[in-house]
Design a protein around this motif. Structure first.
Motif, PDB file in Angstrom:
ATOM      1  N   PRO A  46       3.562  -5.821  -1.693  1.00 48.02           N
ATOM      2  CA  PRO A  46       3.931  -6.820  -0.238  1.00 48.02           C
ATOM      3  C   PRO A  46       2.775  -6.513   0.725  1.00 48.02           C
ATOM      4  O   PRO A  46       2.368  -5.464   0.678  1.00 48.02           O
ATOM      5  CB  PRO A  46       5.427  -5.848   0.099  1.00 48.02           C
ATOM      6  CG  PRO A  46       5.847  -5.489  -1.232  1.00 48.02           C
ATOM      7  CD  PRO A  46       4.693  -5.032  -2.095  1.00 48.02           C
ATOM      8  N   LEU A  47       2.345  -7.577   1.241  1.00 45.32           N
ATOM      9  CA  LEU A  47       1.432  -7.445   2.343  1.00 45.32           C
ATOM     10  C   LEU A  47       2.160  -7.923   3.569  1.00 45.32           C
ATOM     11  O   LEU A  47       3.254  -8.751   3.579  1.00 45.32           O
ATOM     12  CB  LEU A  47       0.353  -8.269   2.141  1.00 45.32           C
ATOM     13  CG  LEU A  47      -0.650  -8.147   0.783  1.00 45.32           C
ATOM     14  CD1 LEU A  47      -1.328  -9.190   0.558  1.00 45.32           C
ATOM     15  CD2 LEU A  47      -1.532  -6.885   0.979  1.00 45.32           C
ATOM     16  N   PRO A  48       1.615  -7.520   4.890  1.00 43.73           N
ATOM     17  CA  PRO A  48       2.155  -7.938   6.240  1.00 43.73           C
ATOM     18  C   PRO A  48       1.922  -9.577   6.359  1.00 43.73           C
ATOM     19  O   PRO A  48       1.118  -9.909   6.299  1.00 43.73           O
ATOM     20  CB  PRO A  48       1.150  -6.973   7.275  1.00 43.73           C
ATOM     21  CG  PRO A  48       0.591  -6.123   6.500  1.00 43.73           C
ATOM     22  CD  PRO A  48       0.411  -6.364   4.907  1.00 43.73           C
ATOM     23  N   ARG A  49       3.110  -9.906   6.873  1.00 41.29           N
ATOM     24  CA  ARG A  49       3.271 -11.280   7.129  1.00 41.29           C
ATOM     25  C   ARG A  49       2.355 -11.963   8.227  1.00 41.29           C
ATOM     26  O   ARG A  49       1.567 -12.886   8.323  1.00 41.29           O
ATOM     27  CB  ARG A  49       4.492 -11.698   7.617  1.00 41.29           C
ATOM     28  CG  ARG A  49       5.584 -11.813   6.248  1.00 41.29           C
ATOM     29  CD  ARG A  49       6.776 -12.163   6.837  1.00 41.29           C
ATOM     30  NE  ARG A  49       8.060 -11.971   5.992  1.00 41.29           N
ATOM     31  CZ  ARG A  49       8.086 -13.102   4.794  1.00 41.29           C
ATOM     32  NH1 ARG A  49       7.371 -14.299   5.035  1.00 41.29           N
ATOM     33  NH2 ARG A  49       9.064 -12.823   3.902  1.00 41.29           N
ATOM     34  N   ASN A  50       1.916 -10.907   9.158  1.00 44.53           N
ATOM     35  CA  ASN A  50       1.215 -11.094  10.302  1.00 44.53           C
ATOM     36  C   ASN A  50      -0.425 -10.805  10.166  1.00 44.53           C
ATOM     37  O   ASN A  50      -1.084 -10.664  10.912  1.00 44.53           O
ATOM     38  CB  ASN A  50       1.727 -10.334  11.598  1.00 44.53           C
ATOM     39  CG  ASN A  50       1.543  -8.766  11.560  1.00 44.53           C
ATOM     40  OD1 ASN A  50       1.414  -8.425  10.369  1.00 44.53           O
ATOM     41  ND2 ASN A  50       1.471  -8.123  12.599  1.00 44.53           N
TER      42      ASN A  50
END
Length: 393
Positions: free
Chosen positions: A172-176
């Protein structure tokens, strides 16, 4: 302030003091620093500490390290301090003590195998040497210089979006997250990914060098996702020494190994070439020439070993012409490129720097040679755990 906080401050100040003394590096610095600015300002304002004092400070930092990962980084600082104090170990011993790897002279059979892979991967060109064919392949995919400023930022942005999408399927990676592109001049690198904190990063591209469109994903994956930016972003939450990363240390070996495998991780088999052909090359009128991009890049990764051997030659005091000739013969560089490469090996820290590339790549090449499910698990570990070279053997 806890004992760990006290140790971290001592480690950070030592890293800043050593970085201040290591002038003339090919990369401009051997420290990636995102810590308190008042610490940096305090070190900049003080009188430079004698090398002997730095060695004593390093011994204390090593002795007080809170865990094995921190201890490995502290030992690397100690080796740098000892070199500043006049100790000059052979490159292999220095690499073992500072990088935590076994690095010796590589047999030329390694490079002959890479040459054979290139021979099969490049378009045939009767009468031309392998070096000439490689240079011709690169030239055939170069973006015209007058289009670099206008097109490279958009190309990098599109490549970032695709490499992030593929990396997010693994971890998972930050959406922002925001990754910018900055064209720079007068630097000694081809490209550099810099995580600046929070969800912000930038990929610097050297506008003074030809921009090879066939290398777009190779470069962006290495510097961005799942390479350096992704690793820095995801490990930033771990705290510890992440805010002061000394490059001539064991974690650097793991990071560069990950960077050199990044395109293969995100784009298995010929997926990178197909993406580039459809979205980048065909719109610019560059037709397929029968070359195999993935095989070319894998061979070039192996040829980082030539730089490692050249570093040994330079450390032995061999004549400049011999070192440059070795680089030209085995790394397939032009005379001008070989001479520039030979000169860069004289820069502070470059002997360890180039050893980290090949040995990091080879270490991960073995560690990631597992079934796909386990491979993805191991990539997640590379991106989210503190790992040392000894953990990957």
């Amino acid at each position: 302030m806890t004992t760990t906080d006290t140790w971290l401050r001592a480690y950070t100040l030592l890293a800043l003091r050593i970085d201040r003394r290591l002038t003339g590096t090919a990369t401009g610095t051997v420290l990636i620093y995102r810590g308190p600015q008042e610490w940096r300002q305090a070190v900049a304002a003080e009188e430079p500490r004698p090398a002997g004092q730095l060695v004593e400070d390093a011994e204390a930092v090593v002795a007080g390290a809170p865990d094995r990962y921190a201890a490995a980084e502290a030992r690397a600082l100690r080796m740098a301090a000892r070199r500043l104090a006049g100790e000059n170990l052979p490159p292999g011993e220095y690499a073992r003590a500072a990088l935590g790897i076994q690095a010796g002279w590589l047999p030329e059979e390694v490079f002959e195998e890479a040459h054979a892979r290139l021979d099969a991967a490049l378009p045939p060109a009767p009468g031309r040497s392998l070096a000439e064919r490689l240079a011709g392949w690169q030239a055939a995919h170069v973006l015209p210089a007058d289009r670099v400023d206008a097109q490279v930022p958009d190309l990098v942005a599109r490549a970032v979006a695709e490499t992030r999408r593929r990396t997010a399927a693994i971890v998972p990676l930050p959406r922002n997250e925001n990754v910018g592109c900055r064209l720079v001049s007068g630097v000694g690198f081809r490209a550099a990914g810099a995580y600046t904190g929070g969800a912000e990063s930038v990929i610097h591209i050297n506008r003074d060098l030809p921009f090879n469109l066939a290398d777009l994903l190779y470069v962006v994956a290495h510097e961005g996702h799942p390479g350096h930016i992704a690793e820095s972003l995801l490990k930033d939450r771990l705290g510890g020494t992440q805010h002061a990363r000394f490059l001539l240390a064991p974690p650097f070996v793991v990071s560069e190994g990950l960077g050199l495998h990044a395109q293969e991780i995100a784009f298995p088999d010929d997926e990178a070439q197909r993406w580039l052909t459809d979205r980048v090359l065909a719109p610019r009128g560059i037709r397929p020439d029968g070359s195999d991009f993935a095989a070319v890049h894998r061979a070039q990764n192996a040829l980082f070993g030539v730089w490692a051997n050249a570093a040994f030659l330079a450390a032995e005091g061999r004549p400049a012409a011999e070192v440059a000739g070795y680089l030209a013969r085995w790394a397939l560089l032009s005379p001008a490129e070989a001479d520039a490469a030979r000169g860069s090996l004289a820069a502070t820290g470059m002997v360890l720097y180039v050893l980290g590339y090949f040995h990091g790549w080879r270490l991960l090449d073995s560690w990631l040679a597992v079934p796909e499910a386990e491979r993805r698990h191991r990539v997640r570990r590379l991106l989210t755990e503190r790992l040392l070279p000894e953990d990957l053997r």
